[in-house]
Design an enzyme around this catalytic site. Structure first.
Site, mmCIF file in Angstrom:
data_model
loop_
_atom_site.group_PDB
_atom_site.id
_atom_site.type_symbol
_atom_site.label_atom_id
_atom_site.label_comp_id
_atom_site.label_asym_id
_atom_site.label_seq_id
_atom_site.Cartn_x
_atom_site.Cartn_y
_atom_site.Cartn_z
ATOM 1 N N GLY A 1 0.804 -1.211 0.000
ATOM 2 C CA GLY A 1 0.000 0.000 0.000
ATOM 3 C C GLY A 1 0.836 1.259 0.000
ATOM 4 O O GLY A 1 0.537 2.217 0.723
ATOM 5 N N TYR B 1 -13.328 -3.314 12.129
ATOM 6 C CA TYR B 1 -12.006 -2.709 11.983
ATOM 7 C C TYR B 1 -11.159 -2.973 13.228
ATOM 8 O O TYR B 1 -9.992 -3.369 13.121
ATOM 9 C CB TYR B 1 -12.143 -1.202 11.761
ATOM 10 N N ASN C 1 1.546 3.440 -2.531
ATOM 11 C CA ASN C 1 1.339 4.462 -3.557
ATOM 12 C C ASN C 1 0.782 5.765 -2.975
ATOM 13 O O ASN C 1 0.711 6.779 -3.664
ATOM 14 C CB ASN C 1 0.392 3.955 -4.650
ATOM 15 N N THR C 2 0.430 5.744 -1.689
ATOM 16 C CA THR C 2 -0.148 6.937 -1.073
ATOM 17 C C THR C 2 0.069 6.900 0.438
ATOM 18 O O THR C 2 0.480 5.878 1.001
ATOM 19 C CB THR C 2 -1.657 7.034 -1.387
ATOM 20 N N GLY C 3 -0.213 8.018 1.100
ATOM 21 C CA GLY C 3 -0.213 8.073 2.558
ATOM 22 C C GLY C 3 1.110 7.723 3.211
ATOM 23 O O GLY C 3 2.184 7.991 2.674
ATOM 24 N N ILE C 4 1.038 7.124 4.394
ATOM 25 C CA ILE C 4 2.252 6.818 5.144
ATOM 26 C C ILE C 4 3.070 5.729 4.464
ATOM 27 O O ILE C 4 4.290 5.666 4.644
ATOM 28 C CB ILE C 4 1.950 6.455 6.617
ATOM 29 N N GLY C 5 2.437 4.890 3.666
ATOM 30 C CA GLY C 5 3.180 3.885 2.926
ATOM 31 C C GLY C 5 4.090 4.519 1.894
ATOM 32 O O GLY C 5 5.241 4.096 1.713
ATOM 33 N N SER D 1 -3.209 -0.320 14.927
ATOM 34 C CA SER D 1 -3.915 0.903 15.301
ATOM 35 C C SER D 1 -4.280 0.850 16.780
ATOM 36 O O SER D 1 -4.467 -0.238 17.351
ATOM 37 C CB SER D 1 -5.203 1.052 14.478
#
Length: 317
Positions: free
Chosen positions: A21, A178, A23-27, A153
């Protein structure tokens, strides 16, 4: 407020890292930093086009000597078939895997199932990464010292593992599903670290914080239009940007002090105590056994097979 950050000066030259994951965000921030530190970074992403765009942006932003390499592999964690294809492709190309960051995830989704029939959040956040890790584990074990970092989380404190209705077929709550998946992340890390004790492979789980990323994209669908907008207003003092949110992942991945630890849970670049359920060794063992059955690895011994060959489950893929 978010003063804690990874201050390690360690380099990753000659190391191979995988970030799901990314391609965006914290990744994406994590992949970018690994690249800056000299690693060969595999961006394992569902959307290859977005990953290609992320690679272009990272290369444009990180200039100078000593950078690494960026490689894209297609990975849909909602599909066991895709996970196996991705793992096989990586194992055929990479002689070593020094760092695996299980970062991808979904949050508070509408009720749904993965391609293999599991509740979406449990299937992607836990089972998908569980299967991916198990298939890569022999190669990781032969690449020591190595680290496996599972992005969990704080929501795990509200979770429980409902073995009688693990797919939430009888009653579905997006938030509880979640929380169950995030508790599973922490329990998986605990049990995996126990099984890998003394091997040179260290395992971490962490809470990145409340981060402004695409992870919240389904909130308005699940609850009401404008839910996340209101949430950002009330939670503004505690909301991190992706760079701030990636600091604990980076700390667990490269810091020298964390490199001497394993099986612990982190937040804001510090060891924190997870919930009582997350510390239950019997619950961790039961979840492990259940997960092995669910992903179809009952006859696969990932701890005693060669790291040089393809694992048995991938030979016919």
């Amino acid at each position: 407020m978010f003063s804690n950050k990874c201050t390690s000066k360690a380099r990753l030259d000659g190391k191979t890292a995988i970030v799901t994951g990314s391609n965006t965000g914290i990744g994406k921030v994590t992949a970018k930093e690994f690249y800056r530190l000299g690693a060969r970074v595999i961006l394992a992403c569902r959307d290859v086009k977005k990953a290609e765009q992320a690679v272009e942006e990272i290369v444009a932003e990180v200039q100078g000597d000593g950078v690494g390499q960026l490689v894209i592999e297609a990975l849909d964690l909602a599909s066991f078939a895709s996970i196996k294809l991705c793992a096989k492709s990586i194992l055929q190309k990479e002689k070593h895997i020094h760092l695996l960051v299980n970062n991808a995830g979904v949050m508070t989704c509408p009720k749904g199932k993965t391609q293999d029939g599991f509740e979406t959040q449990f299937g992607i956040n836990h089972l998908g990464h569980f299967l991916f890790t198990m298939l890569l584990l022999p190669r990781i074990r032969s690449s020591t010292p190595a680290r496996i970092v599972n992005v969990a989380s704080l929501a795990h404190v509200f979770g429980s593992i409902n073995f009688k209705d693990i797919n939430h077929d009888a009653s579905y709550s997006p938030a509880m599903a979640y929380s169950q998946s995030k508790l599973a992340n922490v329990l998986f890390s605990k049990e995996l670290s126990r099984k890998l004790e003394g091997t040179g492979v260290h395992v971490y789980s962490l809470h990145p914080g409340i981060v402004r990323t695409e992870l919240t994209r389904t909130l308005d669908k699940v609850y009401f239009p404008g839910m996340w907008f209101l949430g950002r207003i009330f939670l503004y003092p505690w909301v991190k940007n992706p760079k701030q949110g990636a600091q604990t992942t980076l700390y667990c991945s490269i810091d020298e002090k964390s490199g001497m630890e394993t099986g612990l849970y982190y937040s804001d670049c510090k060891v924190k105590e997870p919930s009582a359920a997350a510390r239950d060794p019997e619950l961790a063992k039961k979840l492990w056994e259940t997960s092995i059955e669910m992903v179809g690895l009952k006859d696969y011994d990932m701890f005693n097979c060669s790291g040089d060959a393809l694992p048995e489950p991938l030979k016919d893929v």
